[in-house]
Write a protein that holds these residues in place. Structure first.
Motif, PDB file in Angstrom:
ATOM      1  N   UNK A   6       2.762  -5.576 -20.957  1.00  0.00           N
ATOM      2  CA  UNK A   6       1.384  -5.391 -20.693  1.00  0.00           C
ATOM      3  C   UNK A   6       0.597  -6.750 -20.239  1.00  0.00           C
ATOM      4  N   UNK A   7       1.083  -7.970 -20.829  1.00  0.00           N
ATOM      5  CA  UNK A   7       0.556  -9.181 -20.344  1.00  0.00           C
ATOM      6  C   UNK A   7       0.858  -9.599 -19.027  1.00  0.00           C
ATOM      7  N   UNK A   8       2.253  -9.323 -18.677  1.00  0.00           N
ATOM      8  CA  UNK A   8       2.584  -9.602 -17.175  1.00  0.00           C
ATOM      9  C   UNK A   8       1.560  -8.734 -16.501  1.00  0.00           C
ATOM     10  N   UNK A   9       1.517  -7.340 -16.362  1.00  0.00           N
ATOM     11  CA  UNK A   9       0.664  -6.495 -15.915  1.00  0.00           C
ATOM     12  C   UNK A   9      -0.766  -7.111 -15.706  1.00  0.00           C
ATOM     13  N   UNK A  10      -1.282  -7.608 -16.836  1.00  0.00           N
ATOM     14  CA  UNK A  10      -2.677  -8.167 -16.904  1.00  0.00           C
ATOM     15  C   UNK A  10      -2.940  -9.283 -15.877  1.00  0.00           C
ATOM     16  N   UNK A  11      -1.957 -10.186 -16.388  1.00  0.00           N
ATOM     17  CA  UNK A  11      -1.888 -11.633 -15.529  1.00  0.00           C
ATOM     18  C   UNK A  11      -1.641 -11.596 -14.280  1.00  0.00           C
ATOM     19  N   UNK A  12      -0.683 -10.745 -13.636  1.00  0.00           N
ATOM     20  CA  UNK A  12      -0.175 -10.631 -12.285  1.00  0.00           C
ATOM     21  C   UNK A  12      -1.344 -10.660 -11.137  1.00  0.00           C
ATOM     22  N   UNK A  13      -2.423  -9.867 -11.323  1.00  0.00           N
ATOM     23  CA  UNK A  13      -3.555 -10.109 -10.216  1.00  0.00           C
ATOM     24  C   UNK A  13      -4.084 -11.322 -10.127  1.00  0.00           C
ATOM     25  N   UNK A  14      -4.429 -12.177 -11.232  1.00  0.00           N
ATOM     26  CA  UNK A  14      -4.602 -13.522 -11.213  1.00  0.00           C
ATOM     27  C   UNK A  14      -3.712 -14.604 -10.418  1.00  0.00           C
ATOM     28  N   UNK A  15      -2.315 -14.343 -10.951  1.00  0.00           N
ATOM     29  CA  UNK A  15      -1.333 -15.137 -10.309  1.00  0.00           C
ATOM     30  C   UNK A  15      -1.012 -14.819  -8.743  1.00  0.00           C
TER      31      UNK A  15
END
Length: 283
Positions: free
Chosen positions: A25-34
């Motif tokens: 969930x953290x990866x999915x949440x952070x990915x758009x910003x990255x």
């Protein structure tokens, strides 16, 4: 030995499952910003051809220069900082005073005031824009940064008032009684004792107000119609959208510029933010 190890791993299996789920969930949440940071360093063509690829083929640092200088984001940053800092200061003092009175004093009509405040939560923001614009025109504040500050800081801010009220309600009355015996009046008790004690709540309210003001679009758009130099970062983002094309890499660079102050402020105030929310909920 193997049986003991196996039993231990079996007991920890649910915990490891939760950790794995939270990591995904953290990866999915952070990915758009990255991805936005990655897109800000790509050419406009590579943004579309690279797909979900994160690392650019060539780092196009000129996108930031184009956003800061050509799109006038340097000016928009100054406007946004002035607008946000002024609005946060006004909202914090106003809501702290209101929350202090509602949380510490009993008076006639208190329940009516609380009911009206809660009722304003259900009023859509769009319904208030016409009276705000009309009043600003009457006061000659429509095309000014001052008018924009007063319009944004004049909102009900019910959540902030209730958070302050809940926090002040749980403080011991002996603090005020001791200060009153020493000859302190209402203003001195509030600004010298109560407001410093409410630092966790103040950090929470300041952060929430900062986020709302920094990302505000509708009111700044209306107030900057006649004067583009009054635009904020969120309104200035429109500069990358043309009639026939959109500068996606420049927009991504502008987005990174816009969001970095928010991330830095949240990292700085996150401990106070959690304490403030916990204190308000506990009360």
């Amino acid at each position: 030995m193997n049986a003991t190890l196996g039993a231990r791993l079996l007991r920890r299996a649910p915990w490891w499952g939760v950790v794995l789920l939270l990591a995904v969930l953290a990866v999915v949440w952070v990915y758009p910003f990255v991805w936005m940071v990655s897109a800000s360093l790509k050419s406009s063509l590579e943004v579309f051809t690279a797909g979900l690829k994160i690392v650019p083929d060539d780092f196009a640092w000129e996108n930031y220069s184009r956003a800061w200088t050509d799109a006038n984001f340097g000016r928009y940053m100054v406007n946004t900082v002035i607008l946000t800092v002024s609005t946060v200061a006004i909202v914090v003092v106003r809501c702290a005073l209101a929350g202090y009175v509602l949380g510490r004093y009993g008076f006639r009509g208190k329940k009516v005031i609380l009911a009206v405040l809660v009722a304003t939560l259900f009023v859509p923001t769009g319904y208030t824009i016409i009276p705000i614009v009309k009043l600003s025109m009457e006061l000659n504040l429509l095309n000014s940064l001052t008018g924009m500050i007063l319009a944004l800081s004049g909102a009900a801010n019910v959540s902030a008032i209730l958070i302050y009220a809940g926090y002040f309600r749980q403080l011991p009355k002996e603090l005020e009684e001791a200060a009153t015996v020493d000859g302190a009046g209402f203003g001195r008790v509030f600004f010298r004792i109560m407001l410093p004690l409410s630092m966790p709540v103040t950090a929470t309210v300041a952060l929430l107000t900062f986020l709302a003001t920094w990302n505000a679009f509708f009111l700044p758009l209306v107030f900057s119609f006649s004067d583009p130099d009054l635009r904020t970062l969120s309104v200035g983002m429109q500069a990358f959208v043309g009639e026939n094309a959109t500068d996606w890499s420049g927009m991504a660079a502008a987005g990174v510029i816009s969001i970095l102050p928010i991330v830095a402020l949240f990292l700085f105030l996150q401990r106070y933010f959690v304490e403030g929310i916990a204190g308000a909920v506990k009360s």
